[in-house]
Scaffold this motif. Structure first.
Motif, short mmCIF file in Angstrom:
data_model
loop_
_atom_site.label_atom_id
_atom_site.label_comp_id
_atom_site.label_asym_id
_atom_site.label_seq_id
_atom_site.Cartn_x
_atom_site.Cartn_y
_atom_site.Cartn_z
N PHE A 132 0.84 -1.20 0.00
CA PHE A 132 0.00 0.00 0.00
C PHE A 132 0.88 1.26 0.00
N ALA A 133 1.91 1.25 0.82
CA ALA A 133 2.82 2.41 0.87
C ALA A 133 3.53 2.57 -0.48
N ARG A 134 3.94 1.45 -1.09
CA ARG A 134 4.56 1.50 -2.42
C ARG A 134 3.59 2.07 -3.44
N PHE A 135 2.33 1.66 -3.35
CA PHE A 135 1.28 2.16 -4.25
C PHE A 135 1.10 3.67 -4.10
N LEU A 136 1.05 4.14 -2.85
CA LEU A 136 0.88 5.58 -2.62
C LEU A 136 2.08 6.36 -3.15
N ALA A 137 3.28 5.81 -2.94
CA ALA A 137 4.48 6.50 -3.41
C ALA A 137 4.50 6.59 -4.93
N MET A 138 3.94 5.57 -5.60
CA MET A 138 3.95 5.55 -7.07
C MET A 138 2.86 6.43 -7.68
N ASN A 139 1.77 6.61 -6.96
CA ASN A 139 0.62 7.36 -7.49
C ASN A 139 0.54 8.72 -6.80
N LYS A 140 1.32 9.65 -7.31
CA LYS A 140 1.47 10.92 -6.61
C LYS A 140 0.19 11.77 -6.63
N ASP A 141 -0.75 11.42 -7.53
CA ASP A 141 -2.00 12.17 -7.55
C ASP A 141 -2.92 11.76 -6.40
N ILE A 142 -2.61 10.66 -5.75
CA ILE A 142 -3.44 10.24 -4.61
C ILE A 142 -2.80 10.75 -3.32
N GLN A 143 -3.34 11.82 -2.79
CA GLN A 143 -2.78 12.39 -1.56
C GLN A 143 -3.56 11.95 -0.33
N ASN A 144 -4.78 11.50 -0.55
CA ASN A 144 -5.52 10.91 0.56
C ASN A 144 -6.47 9.85 0.04
N ILE A 145 -6.66 8.84 0.84
CA ILE A 145 -7.51 7.71 0.43
C ILE A 145 -7.87 6.91 1.68
N LYS A 146 -9.11 6.42 1.69
CA LYS A 146 -9.47 5.39 2.67
C LYS A 146 -9.49 4.11 1.86
#
Lengths: 535, 535
Positions: A89-103
């Motif tokens: 999940f952390a890798r996913f967030l780091a790769m998708n910089k347009d996602i700054q917040n998500i549940k």
């Protein structure tokens, strides 16, 4: 045509198993209950590959990295099976910089080359159900919502308050260690020792600290005064009133967080099952704030000595007996949750995304539910409540039968096709001329509620007979009702809807259902008194 | 605190990808549509480990065995990631001798170290949705039900008849080869050559047979007369009328099977989309009877030249233009399904279980849906229909907002807690004092249908304001309605139920919904005329 026998033992790999039959149905019900809660809180799901580049996982799990499954080097990239869902999940967030917040929620298998203990639910391949809130927000609001989610999941599973959410704060632990005089470089290793307090008595943990890890005895003793404590607001006040602790910067931050959290949990009606427990430390390095773990006596009654009277009578599992001993130490050893292990765990990790993205930091807080262990406990409860017997393996609503030596195969197939087109779950026997008893047995084996009969008269008159199976002898419709071939689909729909509604009422009245929401516990006096965290 | 940048490229392994956002929602909808169909036919699900003992997989996939992913030898058993769901199912049946018949479905990822072609949907990790019927039954009844299942899945996905179920029979193919004079030891390799007829013209395939595989030219020519044919009952009659073919034992069995199948498919109202196609051979060795493959032009219109007028106007994708050419060969090259690849495939495999169990043989027939490709086609259609825009990322029903500088955090949390307890999906902004526009934007971003407002007046009067978002200016409830804090949960439930019903009516009227059952196609004149395989 004669097949040769295989030369190897026919089995699944060590630490893995097949799921099937009622177990599968119950586990699916657990998944859907948990998913409903996640969606209720605005959760969206993602799906990441089952393997990741080896570098992604390395350096994230400390000592446990040796448990990671590597794929063979068959040319190309080196990859490993995922160890949990948090690092992907952390890798996913780091790769998708347009996602700054998500549940985000994620329900998937993870892999650990551990020594399996199948009976305790420790497998090499097992499911995790994770819910995490990522983003920069005002303090403790997402944290409080995660605690509320924990409550809704276990109430949804019908546990009626029979669980404890132990929580602690990394900054409070670190503050205590600092004030007690633990050298900065020993803080993480002393924290690991404290984490063993749920399995070992203080004297053992103290020995590990002093003998194995070289901590001064007086420092260990000072730690020992604190880490055995648990409570709620009372414990927080005790910490706040201690002059030395309350002067520590790390403590101050941790205590402010908890004060706010407790207030929010009251607004969320989710404070009841919480225990502020200074012995909780959690193994993983990446936690930076609030940490928590859910324990239950759960399946413990099976192992613990129970008097015969208690065992037979209770409709729901009994709550643990309150220990009369006032000493925290004594109370621990009497605590039936000791050794059962946690059924869910998580915490805040504000720095993990940055380990991948370099600069961007996205703070996260989350919870991971251990479904295999929840399954063991849930199915033990269902066995006790006799609800397991009511679990059907399939969901077929109608069994279409021939009542004639003719077999009426074509007619049965046409009736099934019409039912399927209307979305009705239906089966018939794959035989040109099936015998009556075989058809009844097939319907009965799967608990199919309705039958449609095709006999000589029915076919001649362009009718079918609809019969609800299992009606009492004197029921007016015991023999079934005749309906024209034009109308039977509509009639069937009406009857299925009516039965569904009646079943729901019955299930709610018995309080047996794995419910979706949080509801007041009504089954068991003891449980209801202690439970009911909701309005 | 400042994280260091990682030294490797941040990505998922080759041939794998993350799924998120609307794609994930659409894929989940595809899964649930397919699962609904499987359950409607009495399907039960099983779950097997993602890896199997290496010996289980070896010798099952012929040439493609080189594509199997092995796990590293870290001590202990040698294991490999599953290549499909069929072999694990056969292993499962062989291990569980008490299961003599089952309709099982399994939706899970499989792994192939192939050269990925992401745009065509060929991945190294991808989902399969399998439905298989195992057991000894009267001939062709389960086979016919599997074909019906295929129809229901694609109609359920809203494809309105825009697909072709190509089918053939291994025994018919083998019979043709025998009669044409193919030596027994060349039958499988010649069969593989025939299988390429969906990608190559007959002249190329003939070359492979004669030049590469050493088949006599006259034998190849005789094969060529047959394998380019397709039809329905007409083709079966043509085969039956051929003296040499109809004298062949293998042919006799195959033709009897098909004659029965066609009859059953008519009873099931599932014959419309079927094409008896002698060029279909299927690669895998384990098939023993009926084989089939589903093709569609699907995403082809994107590539094919389309006149501007056609492109803009059509609400649903156009059906292919009927070719005027009568020659089978010419017709093939004009066929827009050529080269698109299959979206589902399967067949009967009566000997696979016996390869594991030694003696026990359980005949099976099944179908595997390729979800990644179905996803590509479905989402292309949705983009064209503009239905993709209507896909919401989350399912939140109510956004709870403060209409006051005060922020009313505690009140917002209490309102959310009450909604959650009632099973209503709700969110609020994680801010102590959120601004109005930010709250509206958050609700709007996710298409949340309702808001609950808490302003000074509402809180003072123990009320809340419920407002449906996006109402027209002159709607009587445009400004929302005031409800007491006691009644708002019940009121919210009523309104959500009403909205749900209205939405369903609207969606059905537009014909946009991914429906559950088979329904008459009404969207598009062309499609409806050719489609509608159901009652």
């Amino acid at each position: 045509m004669a097949p040769k026998a295989p030369k190897f033992e026919l089995k699944t790999p060590k630490g893995t198993k097949d799921w099937e039959g009622k177990d599968m149905v119950i586990r699916d019900k657990i998944f859907s209950t948990i998913t409903d809660v996640f969606k209720r809180h605005g959760g969206v799901t993602i799906d990441t590959p089952v393997f990741e580049l080896k570098e992604i996982l390395s350096g994230k799990y400390g000592e446990d990295s040796k448990l990671i499954y590597d794929l063979a080097d068959q040319g190309g990239e080196l990859t490993s099976l995922r160890y949990d869902l948090t690092v992907p999940f952390a890798r996913f967030l780091a790769m998708n910089k347009d996602i700054q917040n998500i549940k985000r929620y994620h329900i998937a298998k993870v892999y650990r080359r551990d020594q399996p203990a199948m009976t305790k639910g420790r497998m090499r391949e097992f499911y995790q159900c994770d819910f995490d809130i990522a983003g920069i927000y005002d303090p403790m609001l997402p944290d409080a919502e995660v605690i509320r989610v924990i409550n809704e999941v276990f109430e949804g599973l019908g546990w009626n308050g029979e669980y404890t959410i132990k929580l602690n704060h990394r900054k409070i632990l670190d503050g205590i260690f600092q004030v007690c005089g633990v050298p900065e470089d020993k803080i993480r290793t002393i924290s690991s020792a404290v984490d063993k307090l749920d399995k070992l008595p203080w004297t053992e943990v103290r020995k590990e600290m002093t003998v194995d890890k070289g901590l001064a005895e007086d420092v260990a003793d000072r730690i020992g005064e604190w880490v055995v404590l648990k409570g709620k607001r009372d414990l927080l006040e005790k910490l706040e009133q201690d002059e030395k602790l309350s002067a520590n910067e790390s403590m101050k931050q941790g205590m402010a967080d908890l004060r706010l959290l407790f207030e929010y949990l009251e607004s969320f009606n989710a404070f009841e099952r919480v225990s502020f427990d200074l012995s909780l430390a959690r193994g993983l390095d990446y936690y930076t704030g609030l940490i928590y773990e859910v324990v239950t006596q759960g399946s413990a009654p099976e192992k613990a000595p129970v008097t015969a009277g208690e065992e037979g009578a209770a409709a729901a599992p009994k709550q643990k007996k309150k220990s009369k001993a006032n000493s925290e130490d004594d109370d621990r050893s009497d605590d039936p949750t000791v050794g059962v292990g946690s059924v869910a765990a998580g915490g805040r990790y504000d720095n993990l995304v940055g380990m991948f993205s370099g600069k961007t930091q996205i703070p996260c807080v989350g919870i991971s539910f251990g479904v295999d262990r929840i399954f063991s406990i849930t199915s033990a409860r269902m066995a006790k409540n006799k609800t397991a017997e009511q679990v059907r393996k399939n969901e077929v609503d109608v069994y279409v039968m021939a009542m004639s030596g003719n077999g009426f195969l074509k007619e049965r197939m046409e009736v099934c096709a019409q039912l399927w087109s209307a979305g009705i779950k239906a089966e018939f026997m794959y035989k040109v001329k099936p015998r009556m008893p075989a058809q009844f047995k097939a319907a009965d084996n799967n608990g199919v509620p309705f039958a449609i009969f095709l006999g000589e008269d029915e076919v001649a008159n362009k009718q079918v007979k609809i019969k609800e199976l299992g009606l009492s002898k004197d029921h007016p419709e015991k023999e079934g009702i005749l309906v024209s071939q034009q109308d039977f689909v509509a009639e069937m729909k009406v009857r299925l809807q009516r039965k569904k509604e009646l079943d729901q009422v019955a299930v709610q009245a018995e309080g047996l259902k794995v419910v979706d929401g949080i509801k007041k516990g009504e089954q068991d006096g003891d449980a209801a008194a202690e439970a009911a965290p909701a309005s």
